[in-house]
Enzyme design. Structure first.
Site, PDB file in Angstrom:
ATOM      1  N   CYS A 121       0.866  -1.179   0.000  1.00  0.00           N
ATOM      2  CA  CYS A 121       0.000   0.000   0.000  1.00  0.00           C
ATOM      3  C   CYS A 121       0.897   1.221   0.000  1.00  0.00           C
ATOM      4  CB  CYS A 121      -0.895   0.000   1.241  1.00  0.00           C
ATOM      5  SG  CYS A 121      -1.789   1.548   1.456  1.00  0.00           S
ATOM      6  N   ASN A 153      -2.290  -8.321   0.247  1.00  0.00           N
ATOM      7  CA  ASN A 153      -3.424  -9.025   0.847  1.00  0.00           C
ATOM      8  C   ASN A 153      -2.933 -10.339   1.412  1.00  0.00           C
ATOM      9  OD1 ASN A 153      -4.712  -7.511  -1.690  1.00  0.00           O
ATOM     10  ND2 ASN A 153      -6.173  -7.682  -0.024  1.00  0.00           N
TER      11      ASN A 153
HETATM   12 ZN    ZN Z   1      -6.075  -3.719  -0.892  1.00  0.00          ZN
END
Ligand code: ZN
Length: 313
Positions: A240, A249
């Protein structure tokens, strides 16, 4: 313990994973990966995003990839969009499902967009209208509802305002995305029970990044609360841009392995997923946090030990 008998895993690696990788995969590499994911039995695949190529260069080829992948019957191929331009590209590619996103962080929204998250969702009205007139269904995502780097804690009442804003636009499939990797299991359980009680008509999807190793525990907490849809990423690739050290993830094969061992049905072939994830790691030339890629399946281990025993006899 009450757990669902069936769970749907949505493979988001081709979008959420690959958009955060340093190496940009070429069109053929992406198509091969997505086709093998389709053949593994997934019913939902996030193929890519239609963002500006300068903003997300890894996704610049989504149009070509979307057009060329094999579309299996009964599989939903969705794409993330941010504006009407993205929707127009989705229409051109024949997409049947798009996903919109808003951050749950009011501070982040006000600084970046000069509007609250609910106002952002209300601004999606035109996108939703045009999508529906093109037979494209729309889902909504809320990132960082479990905590954001700006406010740390987001009041659940604020998240409910965003859910109401989505419902006002006719969007009833909503993903809660722990992009910042701050969620913990008891919070996820209480949050989901509360949301399910207040919004029984919503189809919830949970999306966890494994930044602090909580991804699989959070999925388990979600299942205990009766959630049955989860996003995962092959090999656990991704990250991110806002969160230092963020992981991707939670890995598809780790979650799938847990579900198989718990006799929870997914319809997905774990061996095929493992092969695809290994292939991806070979292309990316770096390892990831995937436990199953490192350690293999528990069942393989049992076989290996018994063969050691046999050879001793
Ligand atoms: Zn995500």
């Amino acid at each position: 313990m009450d757990l669902p008998k069936k769970v749907v895993l949505c493979e988001v690696g081709p979008r959420d994973g690959l958009q955060n990788e340093i190496k940009t995969l070429n069109v053929d590499e992406k198509i091969n990966l997505i086709n093998s994911i389709s053949e593994s039995g997934f019913k939902v695949i996030e193929v890519g995003s239609f963002m500006h190529p300068k903003a997300v260069p890894q996704m610049a080829t989504t149009d070509e990839v979307f057009k060329k992948i094999k579309k299996l019957d009964g599989v939903e191929y969705r794409a993330l969009i941010a504006n009407i331009k993205g929707l127009e590209r989705a229409v051109c590619c024949g997409a049947k499902k798009v996903k919109l996103n808003v951050s749950a962080s009011k501070a982040h929204n006000l600084v970046n967009l000069n509007r609250t998250p609910e106002e952002s969702v209300a601004s999606f009205k035109e996108i939703v209208t045009v999508a529906l007139s093109n037979n494209i269904s729309v889902s909504g995502s809320i990132s960082m509802p479990f905590g954001s780097p700006w406010e740390h804690e987001i009041p659940i009442s604020d998240v409910k305002k965003i859910v109401n804003a989505y419902l006002n636009e006719g969007i009833t499939e909503i993903s809660l995305s722990d992009t910042s990797g701050m969620a913990v299991p008891n919070q996820v359980y209480n949050f989901c029970v509360d949301m399910k009680t207040d919004f029984p008509a919503v189809k919830w999807i949970l999306h966890f990044h494994n930044t602090r190793g909580m991804g699989i525990a959070n999925i388990f907490a979600g299942m205990q609360a009766g959630i049955t849809w989860f996003d995962t990423s092959f090999a656990g690739v991704g990250g991110c841009p806002f969160v230092p050290g963020a992981s991707g993830n939670v890995s598809t094969e780790d979650v799938l392995h847990m579900l198989n061992e718990m006799n929870i049905e997914t319809g997905i072939n774990l061996d095929k997923v493992i092969n695809t994830s290994k292939h991806l790691i070979n292309i990316l030339k770096h390892t990831t946090d995937s436990y199953i890629l490192k350690a293999g399946k528990s069942k393989d281990l049992i076989r290996k030990l018994s063969s050691v025993q046999e050879s001793k006899q």
